[in-house]
Design an enzyme around this catalytic site. Sequence first.
Site, PDB file in Angstrom:
ATOM      1  N   LYS A  23      -0.633  10.967   1.541  1.00 43.44           N
ATOM      2  CA  LYS A  23       0.273  10.338   0.559  1.00 43.44           C
ATOM      3  C   LYS A  23      -0.117  10.698  -0.870  1.00 43.44           C
ATOM      4  O   LYS A  23       0.733  11.058  -1.689  1.00 43.44           O
ATOM      5  CB  LYS A  23       0.250   8.815   0.738  1.00 43.44           C
ATOM      6  CG  LYS A  23       0.737   8.314   2.082  1.00 43.44           C
ATOM      7  CD  LYS A  23       0.772   6.808   2.149  1.00 43.44           C
ATOM      8  CE  LYS A  23      -0.615   6.194   2.047  1.00 43.44           C
ATOM      9  NZ  LYS A  23      -1.490   6.548   3.171  1.00 43.44           N
ATOM     10  N   ASP A  80      -2.138   3.604  -4.304  1.00 42.74           N
ATOM     11  CA  ASP A  80      -2.930   2.750  -3.408  1.00 42.74           C
ATOM     12  C   ASP A  80      -2.393   1.326  -3.342  1.00 42.74           C
ATOM     13  O   ASP A  80      -2.024   0.850  -2.274  1.00 42.74           O
ATOM     14  CB  ASP A  80      -4.401   2.747  -3.805  1.00 42.74           C
ATOM     15  CG  ASP A  80      -5.273   2.134  -2.722  1.00 42.74           C
ATOM     16  OD1 ASP A  80      -5.048   2.461  -1.541  1.00 42.74           O
ATOM     17  OD2 ASP A  80      -6.154   1.330  -3.049  1.00 42.74           O
ATOM     18  N   HIS A 119       0.841  -1.198   0.000  1.00 44.14           N
ATOM     19  CA  HIS A 119       0.000   0.000   0.000  1.00 44.14           C
ATOM     20  C   HIS A 119       0.874   1.245   0.000  1.00 44.14           C
ATOM     21  O   HIS A 119       1.816   1.362   0.786  1.00 44.14           O
ATOM     22  CB  HIS A 119      -0.905   0.003   1.229  1.00 44.14           C
ATOM     23  CG  HIS A 119      -1.766   1.219   1.341  1.00 44.14           C
ATOM     24  ND1 HIS A 119      -2.778   1.503   0.450  1.00 44.14           N
ATOM     25  CD2 HIS A 119      -1.757   2.244   2.227  1.00 44.14           C
ATOM     26  CE1 HIS A 119      -3.360   2.634   0.789  1.00 44.14           C
ATOM     27  NE2 HIS A 119      -2.754   3.104   1.867  1.00 44.14           N
ATOM     28  N   ARG A 129      15.590  12.347  14.925  1.00 41.38           N
ATOM     29  CA  ARG A 129      15.869  13.591  14.204  1.00 41.38           C
ATOM     30  C   ARG A 129      17.112  13.454  13.328  1.00 41.38           C
ATOM     31  O   ARG A 129      17.149  13.945  12.196  1.00 41.38           O
ATOM     32  CB  ARG A 129      16.062  14.732  15.218  1.00 41.38           C
ATOM     33  CG  ARG A 129      16.344  16.078  14.574  1.00 41.38           C
ATOM     34  CD  ARG A 129      16.532  17.159  15.624  1.00 41.38           C
ATOM     35  NE  ARG A 129      16.868  18.430  15.016  1.00 41.38           N
ATOM     36  CZ  ARG A 129      15.987  19.319  14.593  1.00 41.38           C
ATOM     37  NH1 ARG A 129      14.703  19.060  14.707  1.00 41.38           N
ATOM     38  NH2 ARG A 129      16.376  20.456  14.060  1.00 41.38           N
ATOM     39  N   SER A 172      -3.160   5.926   6.915  1.00 35.72           N
ATOM     40  CA  SER A 172      -4.241   6.561   6.161  1.00 35.72           C
ATOM     41  C   SER A 172      -4.498   7.963   6.700  1.00 35.72           C
ATOM     42  O   SER A 172      -4.507   8.196   7.909  1.00 35.72           O
ATOM     43  CB  SER A 172      -5.513   5.710   6.278  1.00 35.72           C
ATOM     44  OG  SER A 172      -6.580   6.312   5.588  1.00 35.72           O
TER      45      SER A 172
END
Length: 323
Positions: free
Chosen positions: A167, A185, A146, A250, A163
């Site tokens: 994206k 997708d 995905h 970071r 989700s």
Amino acid sequence: MELTGVTSQSIFDDNAADIKLSWVAGLEGADRAFDVEFAREATSAADLVGHLNLIHPNRIQVLGKPEITYYQRLDDETRKRQMGELILLEPPFLVVADGMEPPPDLELRCTRSSTPLFTTPVSSAAVIDHLRLYLSRISAPRVTMHGVFLDILGMGVLIMGESGLGKSELGLELISRGHGLVADDAVDFVRLGPDFIEGRCPPLLQNLLEVRGLGLLDIKTIFGETAVRRKMKMKLVVQLVRRNDGEFERLPLDSQYLDVLGLPIHMVKIQVAAGRNLAVLVEAAVRNTILRLRGIDTLRDFMDRQRAAMQADAVSRGQGRLL
């Protein structure tokens, strides 16, 4: 190698046009397949197809001009014995290449034993190379993942994340900046070599990008032919994470990788937050990955400079105390 569902008929249908195959005998053997145990023990497609070889009779046998000449020089008794050994173990099919005519007795034996016999004007070496590539592709490990798969600066990049992180919106922004869409997708990945994973779009989703609020967008129609790609090699994974993700580093000292079909793919994590230009950050990550592939590691170079500066400072302080 797993070759479930691969038969003489399916191989013929998929390759007849490319290598000009004609089916001349053994039509009843259309469902003939590789021996299950033999296929499982095969380490590559090179084990499954090759020139006439009675030591490995289970594989696809290709007879070019040298093999046909050798066969015709044999006496009748030797011909019957050798072809009997070959046919007995039921190879998927035989191919007579180089534009040669199959010997009548070979054609008759294939007809009686329901062994498919193909002919082609293409050279035997080209037939073997083509069939090996075909078998490698259909038996290669594959997975559907995905995300949004893009061509960014010539590199296949998979954008992943939970989700709702944006994206597809990020993909649309990158496409508008001149990069290309491979799939949105659902992305089909297949490992075609020891260090080679190829990503494609499922036919149903070809050229489509789903964006919340806009629905489905046909990228090829909106942005033109150059905005889409059929396939790309996977080289980088960009993982979008929420700002409060406690696992985010970071300044990661060690390179991060994602295992895809047993191959480690370089991965970078980018935090999603208001005001951040994610498209620019992804492009920078791709450019940095290109530098890393060329042996240029900016973080390591900085750490080396820092270490050298600290050592020089320690030496100067030691000299000061001596004075």
